[in-house]
Design a protein around this motif. Structure first.
Motif, PDB file in Angstrom:
ATOM      1  N   GLU A 100       0.831  -1.201   0.000  1.00  0.00           N
ATOM      2  CA  GLU A 100       0.000   0.000   0.000  1.00  0.00           C
ATOM      3  C   GLU A 100       0.868   1.256   0.000  1.00  0.00           C
ATOM      4  O   GLU A 100       0.587   2.237  -0.700  1.00  0.00           O
ATOM      5  N   GLU A 101       1.945   1.219   0.800  1.00  0.00           N
ATOM      6  CA  GLU A 101       2.868   2.348   0.858  1.00  0.00           C
ATOM      7  C   GLU A 101       3.485   2.611  -0.509  1.00  0.00           C
ATOM      8  O   GLU A 101       3.582   3.755  -0.969  1.00  0.00           O
ATOM      9  N   GLU A 152       2.303   1.719  -3.457  1.00  0.00           N
ATOM     10  CA  GLU A 152       1.287   2.181  -4.411  1.00  0.00           C
ATOM     11  C   GLU A 152       0.968   3.658  -4.196  1.00  0.00           C
ATOM     12  O   GLU A 152       0.853   4.433  -5.141  1.00  0.00           O
ATOM     13  N   ALA A 153       0.862   4.055  -2.919  1.00  0.00           N
ATOM     14  CA  ALA A 153       0.554   5.453  -2.617  1.00  0.00           C
ATOM     15  C   ALA A 153       1.691   6.373  -3.050  1.00  0.00           C
ATOM     16  O   ALA A 153       1.462   7.491  -3.536  1.00  0.00           O
ATOM     17  N   PRO A 171      -0.572   8.923  -6.467  1.00  0.00           N
ATOM     18  CA  PRO A 171      -1.874   9.070  -5.805  1.00  0.00           C
ATOM     19  C   PRO A 171      -3.003   9.156  -6.840  1.00  0.00           C
ATOM     20  O   PRO A 171      -2.785   9.558  -7.981  1.00  0.00           O
ATOM     21  N   LEU A 188      -9.653   2.130  -5.447  1.00  0.00           N
ATOM     22  CA  LEU A 188     -10.123   2.704  -4.189  1.00  0.00           C
ATOM     23  C   LEU A 188     -11.439   2.023  -3.843  1.00  0.00           C
ATOM     24  O   LEU A 188     -12.439   2.194  -4.533  1.00  0.00           O
ATOM     25  N   ASP A 209     -10.927   0.460   1.770  1.00  0.00           N
ATOM     26  CA  ASP A 209      -9.882   1.465   1.960  1.00  0.00           C
ATOM     27  C   ASP A 209     -10.399   2.722   2.657  1.00  0.00           C
ATOM     28  O   ASP A 209      -9.658   3.369   3.402  1.00  0.00           O
ATOM     29  N   THR A 215      -2.754   5.034   7.844  1.00  0.00           N
ATOM     30  CA  THR A 215      -2.689   4.506   6.490  1.00  0.00           C
ATOM     31  C   THR A 215      -1.700   5.295   5.640  1.00  0.00           C
ATOM     32  O   THR A 215      -1.555   6.512   5.789  1.00  0.00           O
ATOM     33  N   ARG A 265      -2.066   6.086   2.717  1.00  0.00           N
ATOM     34  CA  ARG A 265      -2.788   6.924   1.764  1.00  0.00           C
ATOM     35  C   ARG A 265      -3.484   8.104   2.455  1.00  0.00           C
ATOM     36  O   ARG A 265      -4.373   8.724   1.876  1.00  0.00           O
ATOM     37  N   GLU A 314      -3.510  11.373   0.507  1.00  0.00           N
ATOM     38  CA  GLU A 314      -4.396  11.238  -0.652  1.00  0.00           C
ATOM     39  C   GLU A 314      -5.862  11.346  -0.225  1.00  0.00           C
ATOM     40  O   GLU A 314      -6.664  12.055  -0.855  1.00  0.00           O
ATOM     41  N   PHE A 315      -6.228  10.683   0.867  1.00  0.00           N
ATOM     42  CA  PHE A 315      -7.611  10.692   1.327  1.00  0.00           C
ATOM     43  C   PHE A 315      -8.008  12.067   1.862  1.00  0.00           C
ATOM     44  O   PHE A 315      -9.156  12.489   1.719  1.00  0.00           O
TER      45      PHE A 315
END
Length: 310
Positions: A85-86, A88-89, A93, A98, A147, A284, A286, A289-290
């Motif tokens: 996940e790290e 990918e983020a 982004p 998602l 997510d 997280t 992300r 991004e969130f």
């Protein structure tokens, strides 16, 4: 004797067996064949030099060593998931998948705005929507199946971080000839004796409505005897003269526009309300991004009859 390092596929196979205690179900859960799963578990036992599983004709049991290794295996797989996940983020982004969970009392009224925002602003984002009740959404978030969540808060869960979006008032929906129809200054105390229709148990909106009623001094014995699985059914029951109900304001245009037998009434200030937010796992990868997504969503939701927290 030197031990061989176990592979991730072996750990994944064993973790599935530890969870399901059934080889066929475990194989189905991770999308492999039962012989391949059994081979992976046997290879893990050989690599570690311990027996992890007792196999009988009827069931599967973990040995004491298996119980301990299962805890470690889940931790390793969770850490690997975090690593992916790290990466990918960090890579890009707003690309990739998602998985958004949404409660039923929000989905029909906010999803058009969410989908339009993603289509127009984040075209590389593969949005997958799951409509479920709050408890199921929180389980999915904790397990990594989801997510991000769109739901009512506060949740009171330490492992979940909330990104507030807006507050919205509750509106009283009544039959057209009801004595409160069209009122703009309904006192909360009016809820004490009304025939109030509620969603069935499990919906957070039911709990919020009951909280409003308790604040208004409504006794437990006055709880509604008629319940419904969704807001559309509730509103139809109101149109049929069975009582009144509370709707979040974002739901009013959709749900009351279907019948000429309905009217709305608004509460005197301060009206009872709920807060809607995005929720993510605390820590997280992300998070940034969130947070950006939450800010963009607040902007897209401005035409709605809601209030934005300062």
């Amino acid at each position: 004797m030197s031990q061989r390092l176990p592979s991730l596929s072996q750990l994944r196979a064993f973790a599935a067996v530890a969870e399901h205690l059934h080889f066929r179900d475990a194989a189905a859960a991770i999308g492999t064949s039962q012989p391949a799963l059994s081979g992976a578990v046997a290879a893990l036992e050989e690599a570690l030099g311990v027996v992890l599983v007792e196999r009988t004709t009827r069931k599967v049991l973990l040995t004491p060593a298996g119980e301990r290794v299962a805890v470690r295996a889940r931790a390793v797989l969770g850490a690997v998931g975090d690593l992916l996940e790290e990466a990918e983020a960090a890579r890009a982004p707003f690309t990739g998948v998602l998985r958004l969970g949404v409660i039923p009392t929000v989905a029909p009224y906010l999803l058009p705005t969410v989908l339009r925002l993603v289509h127009d602003t984040y075209p590389e984002l593969d949005l997958q929507v799951h409509e479920e009740q709050t408890s199921s959404l929180l389980d999915g978030l904790a397990a990594g199946r989801l997510d991000l969540l769109l739901l009512a808060v506060p949740l009171g869960v330490a492992s979940v971080a909330e990104l507030p979006l807006f507050d919205e008032d509750f509106v009283l929906v009544t039959p057209r000839d009801h004595w409160l129809a069209g009122r703009m200054d309904i006192p909360r105390e009016a809820l004490r004796q009304l025939d109030l229709l509620l969603l069935e148990e499990g919906h957070c909106l039911r709990d919020q409505a009951l909280d409003v009623c308790r604040e208004a001094g409504r006794t437990e014995g006055a709880t509604a005897t008629t319940t419904a699985a969704g807001l559309s059914t509730l509103v139809q029951l109101v149109a049929g003269g069975l009582g009144v109900t509370l709707l979040p304001r974002t739901a009013v245009p959709v749900e009351t526009g279907r019948s000429a037998d309905l009217a709305t009434g608004f509460f005197a200030h301060p009206a009872p309300s709920r807060r809607i937010a995005l929720a993510m796992r605390a820590g997280t990868a992300r998070a940034e991004e969130f947070e950006t997504f939450a800010s963009a969503l607040r902007g897209a939701l401005k035409p709605l009859p809601v209030r934005f927290p300062r």
